[in-house]
Design an enzyme around this catalytic site. Structure first.
Site, PDB file in Angstrom:
ATOM      1  N   ARG A   1      22.400  90.527 -29.221  1.00  0.00           N
ATOM      2  CA  ARG A   1      21.425  89.682 -28.519  1.00  0.00           C
ATOM      3  C   ARG A   1      21.789  89.526 -27.057  1.00  0.00           C
ATOM      4  O   ARG A   1      20.939  89.527 -26.194  1.00  0.00           O
ATOM      5  CB  ARG A   1      21.405  88.276 -29.125  1.00  0.00           C
TER       6      ARG A   1
ATOM      7  N   GLY B   1      27.670  84.338 -38.831  1.00  0.00           N
ATOM      8  CA  GLY B   1      27.234  85.580 -39.475  1.00  0.00           C
ATOM      9  C   GLY B   1      28.416  86.279 -40.124  1.00  0.00           C
ATOM     10  O   GLY B   1      29.507  86.276 -39.574  1.00  0.00           O
TER      11      GLY B   1
ATOM     12  N   ASP C   1      29.619  91.787 -32.765  1.00  0.00           N
ATOM     13  CA  ASP C   1      29.098  92.035 -31.417  1.00  0.00           C
ATOM     14  C   ASP C   1      30.192  92.343 -30.388  1.00  0.00           C
ATOM     15  O   ASP C   1      29.896  92.842 -29.311  1.00  0.00           O
ATOM     16  CB  ASP C   1      28.302  90.819 -30.924  1.00  0.00           C
TER      17      ASP C   1
HETATM   18  O1  F6P Z   1      26.322  87.680 -34.030  1.00  0.00           O
HETATM   19  C1  F6P Z   1      26.164  88.621 -34.991  1.00  0.00           C
HETATM   20  C2  F6P Z   1      24.721  88.980 -35.203  1.00  0.00           C
HETATM   21  O2  F6P Z   1      24.714  90.007 -36.158  1.00  0.00           O
HETATM   22  C3  F6P Z   1      23.934  89.380 -33.949  1.00  0.00           C
HETATM   23  O3  F6P Z   1      24.201  90.671 -33.485  1.00  0.00           O
HETATM   24  C4  F6P Z   1      22.518  89.180 -34.427  1.00  0.00           C
HETATM   25  O4  F6P Z   1      21.646  88.939 -33.357  1.00  0.00           O
HETATM   26  C5  F6P Z   1      22.635  87.974 -35.302  1.00  0.00           C
HETATM   27  O5  F6P Z   1      23.975  87.905 -35.738  1.00  0.00           O
HETATM   28  C6  F6P Z   1      21.712  88.004 -36.492  1.00  0.00           C
HETATM   29  O6  F6P Z   1      21.838  86.828 -37.194  1.00  0.00           O
HETATM   30  P1  F6P Z   1      21.243  86.549 -38.650  1.00  0.00           P
HETATM   31  O7  F6P Z   1      22.225  87.083 -39.638  1.00  0.00           O
HETATM   32  O8  F6P Z   1      21.119  85.082 -38.719  1.00  0.00           O
HETATM   33  O9  F6P Z   1      19.932  87.282 -38.754  1.00  0.00           O
END
Ligand code: F6P
Length: 342
Positions: free
Chosen positions: A172, A11, A128
Site C-alpha cells: 500500500r 496481517g 511489505d
Molecule cells: O501489510 C501487509 C498487507 O498484506 C499489505 O500489503 C496489504 O495492503 C494488507 O496487508 C492487506 O490486508 P488484509 O489482510 O486486511 O486484506
C-alpha cells in the site's frame, strides 16, 4: 524461569510459526521459562484467550505458514477498558513479560504498553518489508518468491496470446514487493507507490515491447497511483472490516493500456496468495533468529526493545524506532530498475 506471554498481531505472514517455535524451544530448554501463547493478537490478552506453548505444540510448525495463535488487528487502546482488562489477564496468568510479534500497529501498541508498565519485547513482521528499523522482515522473501513465480507463469501465457499482462502485487505504502519481484521476473514495467506514474510512459514501454514481438508484463503495487490521480485510486472509503479500499489499480491500468494501445490486455490481482503457505528457507532462518534473540532479551529484562536485522547481525533497537518511520523504496533504487523497462 519466568512466565512469558507471546502473541502475533496484524496481517499474518509466513515465518510467524518459526518465531513461536524458536521462542518456545529456547525459552523452555535453555531458560526454563513457561511460554503462554495469547490467541488473536491483542484481543487475546484483553479477552483472556490463551494457548500454552509446549515443546509438543510447536513440533512440525517451522515450515507452516500463518500463525497457530491466530491474529487480529485489535488495538487494546481502542477497546473499552482494554488496558485494564489486558493487565488483569497478565496478572491472572502470572505473566512476567510479553513478546509481541507484529508490524507497525502491533509494535506501536507494544511501545505504548511499555510506558504503561507492561514489559514487552517486539519482533518485527510484515511481508511489505517497510519497517525502517530492520534491514529485512521475514515473509518478504516468501512474498517476492510467489510474485516472481506468478510473473514467470504469466509471461508464457502472455507471449502465447500477444497480450499485455498487468500483475497487481501487495504494498500500500511501499513498493518493495513490486520492485524485487519485478526485477527477479524481468518485468517490462514496474510501478510503485513512491513514484506516481505516467500512463503515457507506461503505454510507450508497452508498445516498445510489442514492437519487438514480445508480450509486456507490468508489475504494479496496489498502492501505486497515476500522476495527479491519487483520488482516482485511493477511494478513502472503508470496507466492512475497517480497511481503506484501494481502487484496483491493476484492473484500471489494464483497461487503460487496451484503450490507448489497441492491444489486448489482462489484469491479475495476486492478493493473499502472497501471504499464504510455507515460508522460504531465508524467512525461516530470519524468523528463527528473531525468536531466539527475543527470548534472550526477555530473560535479560531488556524491555521496550525490538529485535532487528542489521547486515547479518541481530541487534536490539528501541521499540520507538520500530514505528517511527516507514521504509519506502528510495527513488534512486527505482531509477536503477527503470533502465530495464520496455
Ligand atoms: O501489510 C501487509 C498487507 O498484506 C499489505 O500489503 C496489504 O495492503 C494488507 O496487508 C492487506 O490486508 P488484509 O489482510 O486486511 O486484506
Amino acid at each position: 524461569g519466568m512466565r512469558v506471554g507471546v502473541l502475533t498481531g496484524g496481517g499474518d505472514c509466513p515465518g510467524l510459526n518459526a518465531v513461536l517455535r524458536a521462542v518456545t524451544r529456547k525459552g523452555i530448554s535453555v531458560h526454563q521459562h513457561e511460554i503462554l501463547g495469547f490467541r488473536s493478537g491483542w484481543l487475546g490478552p484483553v479477552e483472556g484467550l490463551t494457548m500454552p506453548l509446549t515443546l509438543d505444540k510447536v513440533e512440525d510448525i517451522l515450515n507452516r505458514g500463518g500463525t497457530i495463535l491466530g491474529s487480529s488487528r485489535t488495538n487494546p487502546y481502542k477497546v473499552d477498558d482494554g488496558i485494564a482488562r489486558l493487565k488483569a489477564t497478565l496478572e491472572e496468568n502470572r505473566v512476567d513479560a510479553l513478546i509481541a510479534i507484529g508490524g507497525e500497529d502491533t509494535l506501536g501498541v507494544a511501545e505504548q504498553l511499555t510506558h504503561d508498565g507492561v514489559p514487552v519485547v517486539g519482533v518485527p513482521k510484515t511481508i511489505d518489508n517497510d519497517l525502517d528499523a530492520t534491514d529485512y522482515t521475514f515473509g518478504f522473501d516468501t512474498a517476492v518468491h510467489i510474485a516472481t513465480e506468478a510473473i514467470d507463469r504469466l509471461r508464457t501465457t502472455a507471449e502465447s496470446h500477444h497480450r499485455a499482462l498487468v500483475v497487481e502485487v501487495m504494498g500500500r505504502h511501499a513498493g518493495w514487493i513490486a520492485l524485487h519481484s519485478g526485477l527477479a521476473g524481468g518485468a517490462n514495467v514496474i510501478l510503485v507507490p513512491e513514484q506516481p506514474f505516467s500512463v503515457e510512459k507506461v503505454c510507450a514501454w508497452v508498445e516498445q515491447r510489442f514492437e519487438r514481438q514480445y508480450a509486456p508484463i507490468i508489475v504494479v503495487a496496489e498502492g501505486a497511483v497515476p500522476e495527479g490521480g491519487k483520488e482516482l485510486l485511493l477511494t478513502g472509503e472503508k470496507d466492512a472490516f475497517g480497511h481503506v479500499r484501494l481502487g484496483g489499480v491493476g484492473t484500471w491500468l489494464a483497461e487503460e493500456i487496451a484503450a490507448r494501445t489497441g492491444k489486448e490486455s489482462r489484469a491479475m490481482v495476486l492478493g493473499h496468495v502472497q501471504r499464504g503457505g510455507t515460508p522460504t528457507a531465508y524467512d525461516r532462518v530470519l524468523a528463527t533468529r528473531f525468536g531466539l534473540h527475543a527470548i534472550d532479551a526477555i530473560t535479560e529484562g531488556d524491555y521496550g526493545k525490538m529485535v532487528a536485522l542489521r547486515g547479518t547481525d541481530i541487534v536490539r533497537v528501541p521499540l520507538r524506532e520500530a514505528t517511527a518511520s516507514l521504509k519506502t523504496v528510495p527513488l534512486e533504487r527505482y531509477a536503477e530498475a527503470e533502465v530495464l523497462f520496455g
